[in-house]
Design a protein around this motif. Sequence first.
Motif, PDB file in Angstrom:
ATOM      1  N   THR A  30     -15.404 -20.530   4.284  1.00  0.00           N
ATOM      2  CA  THR A  30     -16.145 -20.515   5.548  1.00  0.00           C
ATOM      3  C   THR A  30     -16.665 -19.126   5.907  1.00  0.00           C
ATOM      4  OG1 THR A  30     -14.729 -22.293   6.296  1.00  0.00           O
ATOM      5  CG2 THR A  30     -15.979 -21.114   7.992  1.00  0.00           C
ATOM      6  N   TRP A  31     -15.807 -18.126   5.766  1.00  0.00           N
ATOM      7  CA  TRP A  31     -16.172 -16.795   6.262  1.00  0.00           C
ATOM      8  C   TRP A  31     -16.710 -15.860   5.198  1.00  0.00           C
ATOM      9  CZ3 TRP A  31     -16.907 -16.141  11.194  1.00  0.00           C
ATOM     10  CH2 TRP A  31     -16.273 -17.014  12.075  1.00  0.00           C
ATOM     11  N   GLU A  32     -16.206 -15.994   3.990  1.00  0.00           N
ATOM     12  CA  GLU A  32     -16.657 -15.079   2.921  1.00  0.00           C
ATOM     13  C   GLU A  32     -17.612 -15.768   1.950  1.00  0.00           C
ATOM     14  OE1 GLU A  32     -15.912 -11.811   2.816  1.00  0.00           O
ATOM     15  OE2 GLU A  32     -14.827 -12.088   4.709  1.00  0.00           O
ATOM     16  N   HIS A  33     -17.741 -17.075   2.095  1.00  0.00           N
ATOM     17  CA  HIS A  33     -18.608 -17.873   1.215  1.00  0.00           C
ATOM     18  C   HIS A  33     -18.252 -17.687  -0.248  1.00  0.00           C
ATOM     19  CE1 HIS A  33     -20.802 -18.548   4.857  1.00  0.00           C
ATOM     20  NE2 HIS A  33     -21.015 -17.256   5.002  1.00  0.00           N
ATOM     21  N   VAL A  34     -16.980 -17.702  -0.520  1.00  0.00           N
ATOM     22  CA  VAL A  34     -16.511 -17.583  -1.898  1.00  0.00           C
ATOM     23  C   VAL A  34     -15.406 -18.613  -2.160  1.00  0.00           C
ATOM     24  CG1 VAL A  34     -17.031 -15.114  -2.133  1.00  0.00           C
ATOM     25  CG2 VAL A  34     -14.777 -15.836  -1.301  1.00  0.00           C
ATOM     26  N   VAL A  35     -15.178 -18.900  -3.424  1.00  0.00           N
ATOM     27  CA  VAL A  35     -14.092 -19.792  -3.814  1.00  0.00           C
ATOM     28  C   VAL A  35     -12.968 -18.907  -4.353  1.00  0.00           C
ATOM     29  CG1 VAL A  35     -13.411 -21.703  -5.321  1.00  0.00           C
ATOM     30  CG2 VAL A  35     -15.725 -21.628  -4.371  1.00  0.00           C
ATOM     31  N   SER A  36     -12.047 -18.562  -3.470  1.00  0.00           N
ATOM     32  CA  SER A  36     -10.970 -17.645  -3.864  1.00  0.00           C
ATOM     33  C   SER A  36      -9.832 -17.694  -2.859  1.00  0.00           C
ATOM     34  CB  SER A  36     -11.509 -16.212  -3.925  1.00  0.00           C
ATOM     35  OG  SER A  36     -10.431 -15.309  -4.019  1.00  0.00           O
ATOM     36  N   PRO A  37      -8.603 -17.674  -3.326  1.00  0.00           N
ATOM     37  CA  PRO A  37      -7.490 -17.609  -2.377  1.00  0.00           C
ATOM     38  C   PRO A  37      -7.169 -16.173  -1.953  1.00  0.00           C
ATOM     39  CG  PRO A  37      -6.669 -17.893  -4.605  1.00  0.00           C
ATOM     40  CD  PRO A  37      -8.160 -17.862  -4.706  1.00  0.00           C
ATOM     41  N   ASP A  38      -7.850 -15.207  -2.552  1.00  0.00           N
ATOM     42  CA  ASP A  38      -7.563 -13.805  -2.239  1.00  0.00           C
ATOM     43  C   ASP A  38      -8.574 -13.190  -1.271  1.00  0.00           C
ATOM     44  OD1 ASP A  38      -5.355 -13.793  -3.857  1.00  0.00           O
ATOM     45  OD2 ASP A  38      -6.439 -13.079  -5.619  1.00  0.00           O
ATOM     46  N   MET A  39      -9.525 -13.968  -0.820  1.00  0.00           N
ATOM     47  CA  MET A  39     -10.576 -13.426   0.046  1.00  0.00           C
ATOM     48  C   MET A  39     -10.509 -14.120   1.397  1.00  0.00           C
ATOM     49  SD  MET A  39     -12.299 -11.113  -1.684  1.00  0.00           S
ATOM     50  CE  MET A  39     -13.991 -11.040  -1.121  1.00  0.00           C
ATOM     51  N   ALA A  40      -9.327 -14.195   1.944  1.00  0.00           N
ATOM     52  CA  ALA A  40      -9.123 -14.932   3.186  1.00  0.00           C
ATOM     53  C   ALA A  40      -8.293 -14.111   4.154  1.00  0.00           C
ATOM     54  CB  ALA A  40      -8.411 -16.250   2.881  1.00  0.00           C
ATOM     55  N   CYS A  41      -8.306 -14.536   5.406  1.00  0.00           N
ATOM     56  CA  CYS A  41      -7.574 -13.813   6.447  1.00  0.00           C
ATOM     57  C   CYS A  41      -6.100 -14.192   6.484  1.00  0.00           C
ATOM     58  CB  CYS A  41      -8.199 -14.092   7.806  1.00  0.00           C
ATOM     59  SG  CYS A  41      -9.890 -13.502   7.899  1.00  0.00           S
ATOM     60  N   LEU A  42      -5.714 -15.117   5.645  1.00  0.00           N
ATOM     61  CA  LEU A  42      -4.294 -15.469   5.600  1.00  0.00           C
ATOM     62  C   LEU A  42      -3.871 -15.621   4.148  1.00  0.00           C
ATOM     63  CD1 LEU A  42      -3.746 -19.223   6.597  1.00  0.00           C
ATOM     64  CD2 LEU A  42      -5.911 -18.295   5.796  1.00  0.00           C
ATOM     65  N   THR A  43      -2.593 -15.550   3.914  1.00  0.00           N
ATOM     66  CA  THR A  43      -2.062 -15.762   2.565  1.00  0.00           C
ATOM     67  C   THR A  43      -0.920 -16.762   2.631  1.00  0.00           C
ATOM     68  OG1 THR A  43      -0.547 -13.895   2.803  1.00  0.00           O
ATOM     69  CG2 THR A  43      -2.620 -13.446   1.675  1.00  0.00           C
ATOM     70  N   VAL A  44      -0.722 -17.426   1.507  1.00  0.00           N
ATOM     71  CA  VAL A  44       0.465 -18.268   1.367  1.00  0.00           C
ATOM     72  C   VAL A  44       1.313 -17.624   0.297  1.00  0.00           C
ATOM     73  CG1 VAL A  44       1.374 -20.539   0.744  1.00  0.00           C
ATOM     74  CG2 VAL A  44      -0.762 -20.356   2.026  1.00  0.00           C
ATOM     75  N   ARG A  45       2.445 -17.091   0.698  1.00  0.00           N
ATOM     76  CA  ARG A  45       3.363 -16.517  -0.275  1.00  0.00           C
ATOM     77  C   ARG A  45       4.016 -17.681  -0.992  1.00  0.00           C
ATOM     78  NH1 ARG A  45       2.626 -11.503  -1.399  1.00  0.00           N
ATOM     79  NH2 ARG A  45       4.803 -11.309  -2.017  1.00  0.00           N
TER      80      ARG A  45
END
Lengths: 587, 138
Positions: free
Chosen positions: B26-41
């Motif tokens: 939504t915000w970075e327009h990328v398909v990646s779990p590392d380019m987000a405002c939250l993480t799931v450890r």
Amino acid sequence: MRNFYLLDINLSTQESKVVDITEIFKDYIGGAGVATKLFVDTCKGDIDPLSEDSSIVFAIGPANNHYPVITKTIAVFKSPLTGDFGESHAGGNVGLAMYQAGFHALRITGRAQNFSYIEIENEHVKIIRADSLKNLSATAAERILSDKYSHINIKSIMKIGPAGERLSPIACVGVDSSRHFGRLGLGAIFGSKNVKAVVIYGEKYWDTPRTKYNAFYKDLYKKITQSELMRKYHNLGTAVNIIPLSKINGLPVRNYSQGFFEGADKISGEAMADKHLSQKIACAGCQVGCIHIGEVRIMFDKENHMYKTKKVSYDHEPIYSFGSNLSIDNSDNMLLLLHEVERQGWDVISMGVTLAWATEAFQKGLIDQEHTMGEILNFGDGETYLRVLEKVAKNANEFYTDLEKGSYYCAKKYGGEEFAIAFNKNEAAGYLTGIMTFLGYAVDTRHSHLGNAGYSIDEKLKNSETSIEDRMKELYDEGIWRIIYTSIAGCLFARRVYHKDEIIPDILNAIGFDGYNDKTLWNIAKKVHAMKWKFKLDNGFDFDDLKLPKKLLHIMTSNGLITQEEFKKGVEIFRGFVKEDLKLIEE
Amino acid sequence: MVKLIKVVNRDQCIGCLSCVFACARTWEHVVSPDMACLTVRRYPGTEGAFSIRVCYGCTDPDCAHACPTRALTPRDGGGVIFDSAKCIHCEDAPCVEACISKSLPWNEKEKEPFVCTHCGICANFCPNDVLVLVEAGV
């Protein structure tokens, strides 16, 4: 279209290179199609699968990580169990880690000089000595590597247990704690290459397509999470099949002696949820969370109330192979057996079916207490089976060493071929629903229940007059569709969401992989099917060798008794389909 | 009314990463779990669980205190507002270091923090009600 890359690792020369294989992706989509093409083009004929020159190809598809439940990685190799085409699929994080490392395919050839594990960080490859991991259980190896790479949040760890190190042809490769490249002996190939594990991670990513992608995603997300299509997997998991299958005489019991299990209610999905289910987890990118983790608590010091807890994943196939087919209705014992299988790194179906053969062979006098070192093999005796697995793990004598070579090998050596329930040497999955189940195992290129789902044709066409010709055509068509679906590396549990006209071309189109329609995809899948069969036939597979284990001719299935004649007829019909498909790659 | 994203059912997380993919998409327009405002450890598999790290909505945020240029300032109701123009892309990322819950991820590409706007898209794509968007102060 974007570019797709192969990371090509040669362990012998310690070299690796990145190769642009965009054209292969255009022609074969990805996943099963690309892995097959990359493998058959480079695997020399008559190669020993455990030799240095043998290769393993892993591939994901162009849509991995882009849509819900498109999460699989496909491994293709030469099977040390069957001697021909090997293919196995796994979920977990591998598909995401490969994508983040920047490649959609990975090929490993050669043999590491020392016992090692492979670290892949983006395109950088290190072959790292790992003597301290030698003989460690698969679970311990993962625990240690997970700790070593604890600073990397998203990673994948593929690893083998001691069974793979011992080159057992039924050894699997475990993935991210509870997923597996289970079937056909990939674990032995890792072992033969001196590779205990592969750790993959990276930081790459693709931009989101701006067109219809978000709308497609949202629609699929709703179907995956809210419709009835996926409820079974989200709820009790495939273990929900246990009671219904038993009720229709379709659940193998005591080495395929009958299809009704009197203890089904004690190991059913419902019972497992009530007593053992402690957690559900998911593969990266799948909102379903079908991985059911069962927990069993053991008191190890009564006086001081000391307990330990063991956890292991379960679903239909493990429950069949270490539950009903061994007549074990004590779910604690069943989970402890599964836990040991997980630690050693055997394929759970193959090991369970081989123990079932051993029990029947013992009861028929083909093996005795000298072979078993005093153990008395009885169906239902979980505690003895635990000791048996320990002895297999120690290779305690010749017989126990043989047990981890699979039921076909054992039956050839000790007798009892008529009750070794394997098709082209690969042990059968957990269905006794009728002839199509067994024909499905027989004519699938990887001899798996997942290749064409013969059991669902048995269930769908129960009491129907549909001819064997039409049933075989349905089996073939389903198999071809599954090649398309596994080429986009979709999880087969979500097949009903993705199994409709044009949806796959549409979702590919929305991510910029355009120019395909149902017809072009169908033709690609038929070519891939032909390539798989050509490899099998070139490596010694013969349709004439396919036969039903004789025992199955006397067992009542969900669809009544079955005959060798009908089985042979089905195989012949399928041989005709293969002949036609082979023309596609001969021209 | 200011809204805040909250982890309300951490132990219902299955580790699917749907929330982080939704944020990045939504915000970075990328398909990646590392380019987000939250993480799931992820402590995956049979021996662990998951821990979701998303902006806690602090009212006196440590990250804002640590920022030498006031690129991060407290937001009414909780959390921080990020002014990218003021960010000097510190090498040692003091804002990220200051967030002891590791809820402020670092954007390696832009050399600046991923700051959660508490939009709620992660909660919309959570299949198990782990995350919810709530009114601040409630």
